[in-house]
Design an enzyme around this catalytic site. Structure first.
Site, short mmCIF file in Angstrom:
data_model
loop_
_atom_site.label_atom_id
_atom_site.label_comp_id
_atom_site.label_asym_id
_atom_site.label_seq_id
_atom_site.Cartn_x
_atom_site.Cartn_y
_atom_site.Cartn_z
NE ARG A 73 1.87 -12.89 -8.10
CZ ARG A 73 1.07 -12.10 -8.76
NH1 ARG A 73 0.44 -10.92 -7.90
NH2 ARG A 73 0.96 -12.02 -10.10
CB THR A 127 -2.36 -3.12 -7.51
OG1 THR A 127 -2.63 -4.03 -8.23
CG2 THR A 127 -1.21 -3.26 -6.71
O1 DON Z 1 1.02 -8.73 -9.49
C1 DON Z 1 0.89 -8.06 -10.49
O2 DON Z 1 1.63 -7.63 -11.40
C2 DON Z 1 -0.44 -7.39 -11.06
N1 DON Z 1 -1.52 -8.47 -10.62
C3 DON Z 1 -0.92 -6.22 -10.55
C4 DON Z 1 -2.02 -5.76 -10.83
C5 DON Z 1 -2.14 -4.18 -10.61
O3 DON Z 1 -1.18 -3.50 -10.30
C6 DON Z 1 -3.72 -3.63 -11.06
N2 DON Z 1 -3.41 -2.24 -11.16
N3 DON Z 1 -3.36 -1.25 -10.86
#
Ligand code: DON
Length: 564
Positions: A107, A377
């Protein structure tokens, strides 16, 4: 010799020879399937072209890790809203030979020059949008590092050959689906603020289904990465282009940040749930801890004696979610920077205590904040014929990240800095609040909800699953697990079931169009929001077959299986 039966799930395309069809029929006639040592493999991703690339790698003898790397690079091209080189994520993998389950945290990290109050004005007010749509929104990307590490450590095919299909896709282009065309049009304003993003991701009018999206600069960047290795991204020409762009445009992400990027290999968070072992990501994800905590609470009752999605069933789910998300807000952050009471939060005793409180109708106290929608995501699940499994979720955070492409790279940058709490108690894009534990600090990793999961039965991978959806990831994955383990649904059946989401704060019950009377009885003082939750891409390894399913909540996904 090819042995075994074939199992075709609705969305699966099976790659078989004529010979294997004949062999399969003979086998069906003469043997019970449990006597046969099956060879099976599967890929489930958000985009059919990425799934095809992953399946080809497996067919050609690559393992699940090889396929995962090829899929990750492919999604960076064909699913640019979430697939990425400019973002980061988590890979959870199980190695059959050594029976190890490992997680890789690739990450984003906060730039060295970041600081706690960087998104606040002089009076301490959070400046809206700065952590999402500005040059300051990006953390140091980890995806390239993650893929090279996985390849060096666990792969069998030279990485340049895994990147090659993606170079072709970026160079020659691919046809946009109706969904993708409309999605790009929706973000036109965001892309228009950056020269290169505007050139690639907008049209003078708009995109239409079937338009070919060519990404020449991305193809050239991928070529350089394939040739020069990960150093290309972290200290080579690409690193220079990224850091120069940030410098020239008032950013803080520097060449030192890229030089110093380090991924982490972490022990996954594992717990037991009835007969199963569940593994997911440790902090900096909140996913593993929250998921195990909720499952531990639910273990106190025989869920399958309740009617699925009935009032009683949903009430206990909501109550368990309430407690777990409260603890998330209070205690979770990057464990290298803050103490995370993981043992306590995932203990059966703690869950039992919470269950007793729930029985007494006690809920944790609340404050009110707003929530906006998060869109993107992407998760994929892969299993190879040796029993290795990969569960991978990665992202740019919100759709297309910050919308910023450093000139001459074709790489969309993430806006992951928004996953920190810009100020204690101030909500991020998913309405999630945080405390000191998730404040901004140089080199720290923002708290995530991404939850790649592997469920084990009798010590072997059984369910590989994950989902997008920001804060809703954990509860989507939870309901998939309950549907499969407690209610014995098929993946397809499970994906068609409505879901709910509750995250303690804000006081909103998200639901997928449940009956009015049912939600009225659930809501108490909560606000109701009807919203489609994230699409799940799962694989289920049963004794007599393999299922893979790409949730139809969003189009363009594909799950493929081979069982022989
Ligand atoms: O890491 C996280 O929890 C967020 N940055 C994830 C973003 C996300 O899942 C966007 N949508 N679907």
């Amino acid at each position: 010799m090819v042995k075994g039966i074939l199992k075709i799930s609705q969305v699966s395309k099976i790659y078989i020879s004529k010979y294997s069809v004949i062999a399969s029929f003979l086998t069906l006639l003469f043997f019970s399937s449990s006597l046969i040592k099956a060879e099976s493999y599967a890929v489930a991703t958000r985009h059919h072209l990425a799934t095809n690339i992953g399946m080809k790698i497996l067919e050609d003898g690559g393992n699940a890790i090889d396929a995962a790397i090829a899929v990750a690079f492919a999604l960076a091209v064909v699913n640019p809203s979430a697939g990425n080189l400019g973002g980061g994520g988590f890979m959870l993998l199980h190695l059959a030979e050594t029976n190890e389950t490992i997680s890789i945290d690739y990450r984003e990290r906060a730039p060295i020059k970041s600081y706690e109050k960087m998104f606040q004005d002089k009076s301490g007010k959070v400046i809206k949008g700065l952590s999402l749509n500005s040059i300051l929104a990006s953390g140091v990307p980890g995806t390239v590092s993650g893929m090279f590490f996985a390849s060096e450590r666990y792969g069998t095919i030279e990485i340049k050959n895994l990147i090659k299909p993606s170079i072709e896709l970026a160079k020659k282009g691919f046809a946009l689906s109706d969904f993708q065309a409309k999605n790009l049009n929706r973000y036109k304003e965001k892309f228009s603020k950056n020269k290169e993003a505007k050139e690639i991701f907008t049209r003078p009018n708009e995109f239409f289904q079937g338009d070919i999206l060519v990404q020449t600069n991305l193809a050239v960047t991928l070529e350089r990465i394939a040739k020069n290795g990960k150093e290309e991204f972290y200290s080579g020409e690409t690193a220079k282009r990224i850091s120069n762009f940030f410098k020239e445009n008032g950013g803080i992400l520097s060449i030192e940040d890229l030089n110093q990027y380090k991924l982490r290999v972490l022990d996954p968070v594992c717990g037991s749930y009835r007969l199963y072992k569940i593994c997911s990501m440790a902090p900096p994800s909140s996913g593993g801890i929250a998921l195990i905590q909720i499952l531990n609470i639910l273990e106190n009752i025989d869920l399958n004696k309740l009617e699925h999605n009935s009032e009683k069933y949903l009430k206990i789910l909501i109550a368990a979610m309430d407690y777990a998300y409260k603890d998330r807000a209070e205690y979770l952050g990057d464990a290298d920077f803050t103490f995370v009471p993981q043992e306590l939060l995932t203990s059966k005793k703690y869950a039992e205590d919470i269950y007793q409180l729930i029985q007494k109708k006690k809920t944790p106290s609340k404050i009110n904040v707003n929530i906006t929608e998060g869109e993107e995501t992407t998760h994929f699940s892969i299993v190879d014929k040796w029993g290795n499994a990969v569960s991978n979720t990665y992202t740019l955070n919100t759709a297309y990240g910050s919308g910023i492409i450093p000139t001459g790279t074709g790489i969309l940058m993430n806006n992951e800095m928004d996953d920190f709490s810009s100020k204690p108690g101030y909500p991020n894009a998913y309405g999630l609040i945080g405390s000191e534990a998730n404040k901004i600090e140089p080199r720290k990793t923002p708290l995530s909800s991404m939850s790649p999961v592997i469920v084990f039965r009798d010590g072997k991978p059984y369910l590989i699953t994950g989902s997008p959806g920001g804060s809703t990831i954990i509860t989507s994955v939870l309901q998939e697990i309950l549907n499969i383990l407690d209610f014995k649904m098929s993946l397809e059946e499970s994906s068609r079931k409505k879901r709910i989401h509750f995250q303690h704060l804000p006081n909103i019950l998200f639901h997928e169009q449940f009956d009015d009377s049912l939600v009225e009885s659930l809501k108490k003082e909560k606000r109701l929001v009807n919203r489609k939750l994230g699409e799940i891409h799962s694989i289920l390894l049963k004794e007599d077959g393999i299922e893979a399913f790409s949730d139809e909540r969003r189009p363009d996904g594909k799950a493929s299986t081979v069982y022989k």
